[in-house]
Design a protein around this motif. Sequence first.
Motif, PDB file in Angstrom:
ATOM      1  N   ALA A   1       0.879  -1.013   0.012  1.00  0.00           N
ATOM      2  CA  ALA A   1       0.052  -0.006  -0.014  1.00  0.00           C
ATOM      3  C   ALA A   1       0.824   1.087   0.023  1.00  0.00           C
ATOM      4  CB  ALA A   1      -0.932  -0.023   1.310  1.00  0.00           C
ATOM      5  N   GLY A   2       0.439   2.183  -0.455  1.00  0.00           N
ATOM      6  CA  GLY A   2       1.321   3.540  -0.792  1.00  0.00           C
ATOM      7  C   GLY A   2       0.905   4.094  -2.036  1.00  0.00           C
ATOM      8  N   ALA A   3       1.747   5.311  -2.249  1.00  0.00           N
ATOM      9  CA  ALA A   3       1.690   6.092  -3.378  1.00  0.00           C
ATOM     10  C   ALA A   3       2.023   5.364  -4.807  1.00  0.00           C
ATOM     11  CB  ALA A   3       2.463   7.446  -3.365  1.00  0.00           C
ATOM     12  N   VAL A   4       1.240   5.605  -5.821  1.00  0.00           N
ATOM     13  CA  VAL A   4       1.644   5.212  -7.014  1.00  0.00           C
ATOM     14  C   VAL A   4       2.288   6.078  -7.890  1.00  0.00           C
ATOM     15  CG1 VAL A   4       0.429   4.435  -9.200  1.00  0.00           C
ATOM     16  CG2 VAL A   4      -0.770   4.266  -6.948  1.00  0.00           C
ATOM     17  N   GLY A   5       2.013   7.154  -8.029  1.00  0.00           N
ATOM     18  CA  GLY A   5       2.646   8.349  -8.856  1.00  0.00           C
ATOM     19  C   GLY A   5       3.382   8.062 -10.135  1.00  0.00           C
ATOM     20  N   SER A   6       4.015   9.017 -10.726  1.00  0.00           N
ATOM     21  CA  SER A   6       4.645   9.053 -12.116  1.00  0.00           C
ATOM     22  C   SER A   6       5.733   7.898 -12.181  1.00  0.00           C
ATOM     23  CB  SER A   6       4.869  10.104 -12.601  1.00  0.00           C
ATOM     24  OG  SER A   6       6.000  10.715 -11.935  1.00  0.00           O
ATOM     25  N   ALA A   7       6.414   7.378 -11.202  1.00  0.00           N
ATOM     26  CA  ALA A   7       7.341   6.643 -11.203  1.00  0.00           C
ATOM     27  C   ALA A   7       6.917   5.084 -11.164  1.00  0.00           C
ATOM     28  CB  ALA A   7       8.322   6.803  -9.967  1.00  0.00           C
ATOM     29  N   GLY A   8       5.637   4.828 -10.458  1.00  0.00           N
ATOM     30  CA  GLY A   8       5.010   3.690 -10.563  1.00  0.00           C
ATOM     31  C   GLY A   8       5.037   2.865  -9.438  1.00  0.00           C
ATOM     32  N   ALA A   9       4.342   1.731  -9.184  1.00  0.00           N
ATOM     33  CA  ALA A   9       4.328   0.793  -8.085  1.00  0.00           C
ATOM     34  C   ALA A   9       4.020  -0.356  -8.466  1.00  0.00           C
ATOM     35  CB  ALA A   9       3.811   1.638  -6.896  1.00  0.00           C
ATOM     36  N   THR A  10       4.542  -1.412  -7.762  1.00  0.00           N
ATOM     37  CA  THR A  10       3.783  -2.729  -8.001  1.00  0.00           C
ATOM     38  C   THR A  10       2.213  -3.025  -7.511  1.00  0.00           C
ATOM     39  OG1 THR A  10       5.954  -3.657  -7.791  1.00  0.00           O
ATOM     40  CG2 THR A  10       4.300  -5.217  -7.467  1.00  0.00           C
ATOM     41  N   LEU A  11       1.506  -3.541  -8.216  1.00  0.00           N
ATOM     42  CA  LEU A  11      -0.018  -4.130  -7.887  1.00  0.00           C
ATOM     43  C   LEU A  11       0.187  -5.457  -7.324  1.00  0.00           C
ATOM     44  CD1 LEU A  11      -2.812  -3.114  -7.913  1.00  0.00           C
ATOM     45  CD2 LEU A  11      -3.058  -3.864 -10.012  1.00  0.00           C
ATOM     46  N   ALA A  12       0.688  -6.319  -8.127  1.00  0.00           N
ATOM     47  CA  ALA A  12       0.583  -7.650  -7.638  1.00  0.00           C
ATOM     48  C   ALA A  12       1.951  -8.570  -8.464  1.00  0.00           C
ATOM     49  CB  ALA A  12      -0.786  -8.590  -7.743  1.00  0.00           C
ATOM     50  N   SER A  13       2.126  -9.584  -7.882  1.00  0.00           N
ATOM     51  CA  SER A  13       3.349 -10.372  -8.602  1.00  0.00           C
ATOM     52  C   SER A  13       3.426 -11.778  -8.140  1.00  0.00           C
ATOM     53  CB  SER A  13       4.696 -10.013  -8.425  1.00  0.00           C
ATOM     54  OG  SER A  13       4.968 -10.041  -6.895  1.00  0.00           O
ATOM     55  N   THR A  14       3.797 -12.715  -8.938  1.00  0.00           N
ATOM     56  CA  THR A  14       4.053 -14.106  -8.409  1.00  0.00           C
ATOM     57  C   THR A  14       5.599 -14.380  -8.573  1.00  0.00           C
ATOM     58  OG1 THR A  14       3.835 -15.160 -10.722  1.00  0.00           O
ATOM     59  CG2 THR A  14       1.837 -14.830  -9.197  1.00  0.00           C
ATOM     60  N   PRO A  15       6.194 -15.324  -7.819  1.00  0.00           N
ATOM     61  CA  PRO A  15       7.599 -15.473  -8.006  1.00  0.00           C
ATOM     62  C   PRO A  15       8.096 -16.522  -9.046  1.00  0.00           C
ATOM     63  CG  PRO A  15       6.826 -16.667  -5.976  1.00  0.00           C
ATOM     64  CD  PRO A  15       5.584 -16.055  -6.547  1.00  0.00           C
ATOM     65  N   ASP A  16       9.404 -16.686  -9.569  1.00  0.00           N
ATOM     66  CA  ASP A  16       9.746 -17.766 -10.196  1.00  0.00           C
ATOM     67  C   ASP A  16       9.694 -18.967  -9.403  1.00  0.00           C
ATOM     68  OD1 ASP A  16      10.165 -15.315 -12.019  1.00  0.00           O
ATOM     69  OD2 ASP A  16      12.570 -15.530 -11.674  1.00  0.00           O
ATOM     70  N   GLY A  17       9.669 -20.019  -9.889  1.00  0.00           N
ATOM     71  CA  GLY A  17       9.700 -21.090  -9.538  1.00  0.00           C
ATOM     72  C   GLY A  17       9.971 -22.455 -10.360  1.00  0.00           C
ATOM     73  N   ALA A  18       9.782 -23.559  -9.838  1.00  0.00           N
ATOM     74  CA  ALA A  18      10.129 -24.816 -10.665  1.00  0.00           C
ATOM     75  C   ALA A  18       8.923 -24.701 -11.550  1.00  0.00           C
ATOM     76  CB  ALA A  18      10.306 -25.996  -9.801  1.00  0.00           C
ATOM     77  N   ALA A  19       7.752 -24.711 -11.049  1.00  0.00           N
ATOM     78  CA  ALA A  19       6.427 -24.859 -11.890  1.00  0.00           C
ATOM     79  C   ALA A  19       5.652 -23.495 -11.462  1.00  0.00           C
ATOM     80  CB  ALA A  19       5.742 -25.912 -11.492  1.00  0.00           C
ATOM     81  N   THR A  20       5.180 -22.717 -12.488  1.00  0.00           N
ATOM     82  CA  THR A  20       4.353 -21.509 -12.341  1.00  0.00           C
ATOM     83  C   THR A  20       3.090 -21.490 -13.166  1.00  0.00           C
ATOM     84  OG1 THR A  20       5.372 -20.277 -14.026  1.00  0.00           O
ATOM     85  CG2 THR A  20       6.821 -20.142 -11.910  1.00  0.00           C
ATOM     86  N   GLY A  21       2.441 -20.395 -13.055  1.00  0.00           N
ATOM     87  CA  GLY A  21       1.237 -20.252 -13.881  1.00  0.00           C
ATOM     88  C   GLY A  21      -0.037 -20.387 -12.732  1.00  0.00           C
TER      89      GLY A  21
END
Length: 448
Positions: free
Chosen positions: A397-417
């Motif tokens: 949670a925090g400022a978005v701004g013109s520089a941007g921010a992360t909304l969501a993500s998933t990590p690298d792994g042996a099996a993803t999707g």
Amino acid sequence: MRPTTRRSTEPRRRWAAALGITALVVTGGGLLGGPAQAAATASVAVDFPTHCIPPPIAGIPPIDGTTTAQITVDDATPQVGDTVAVTYTVVVPAASNPVDLALPADIMTPTGKVTLGGAQSGGVTVAGPKKNPPVPGKGAFPSFSMTGTFTVTAPGAITLSPGDYNIHTSYIMELDTPCTVTGPPAPVSETVVATGGGQVNERAVQLSAASGQAGDEVTVTGTKFTPGAGITVAGRDGDAQTGDTTTATADGSGAFTARLAVSDPDTTGIVAYEGGAWDAEKGAGPLAYTVTGGGEIPDGSQQLTTTVRAGTLSMTQAGDSVQLSGVDFGRGGASTGDLRTVTVEDFRGGPAGWSLTGKVTDFKGPGGARISADALGWTPSCATKPGSPSTCAAGSAGAVGSAGATLASTPDGAATGGEFTVDAGLSLDVPAFTGAGSYAGVLTLTLT
């Protein structure tokens, strides 16, 4: 506020390794090399005479030709007790395809031995993947590599020479082409110098073969284990143990013999150890082992195959505009609303995760009035559809701004999707005496 969308699909990693011999035709050559030296030396390619026996179905006699090969290690100055990784590369096989029939890709599996000399004797079992480019009729066979490991048990110069190798082919039928060194040992290709002389785990294992079809048994012999100890012999896939296991008991001298049926196609090595779980201090290995195939289809049977196609990384949104709540001139405060739900579908397969980021422009109003992009903040949330290999994490949670921010993500792994839904509460901090009127900014979401 009007969100816009950009999409990108992370490129898949590509790799290839070239292998191959199935039936042989001679090329000439000589014998090169020199004596082991007392210091670590740079690895060199060496030539050595080779006696190869083509599969009987090829209809040609044994071949006496020349192989060019090179041995490399990951550590040329190890300590006693260290494990050294060895790569045996056949640079120029002693043959080319003797027939007009082209050979398809990925049918050849090489295995072999590296001979140790000098301060330490014995052999290193090496194996390569089932991977090769197509070989045209009467075309030259490509280079191939095999890998394995050994444990340093004595200080001093240890020489490594190419040894016998075998090419297993799985095309129409399962065939082997063994090639042995004529007048062994072959010339020294690599020398390592080991130092130290502390306590060393001298347990050792040997395999009767370095490859076999699924279900074949391999004889595993061990020495210098604890007399009377229970021994587990198991297949390995990297750091994980596979389902291929058997047990034995060390005799009064610490030796044992076991027969291990190898059925798991993921098995790439074999270990033996004392106790209930793998312990490098009370075990030996892994020795390289390759599962080459499952044998012929029985009469009256039908082999069924299918293909799982890799998809893409994509996203959709429930809408492209958000109406934030109004605020009063002179008072200002939080103008709030909710981001339109974003659905992410990751159907690529493979090890890569993803990241969904956003950035916003200034909010433009009447007469050139503006509210800074830094005044927009969000509180992200993310839900993962049950059964998805990956689990998404909401951004901070925090400022978005013109520089941007992360909304969501998933990590690298042996099996993803998987499938994911992403939301966020939005809040624009409007200064108290901002000019009256309508203000608009554009929030851009990018999926990578």
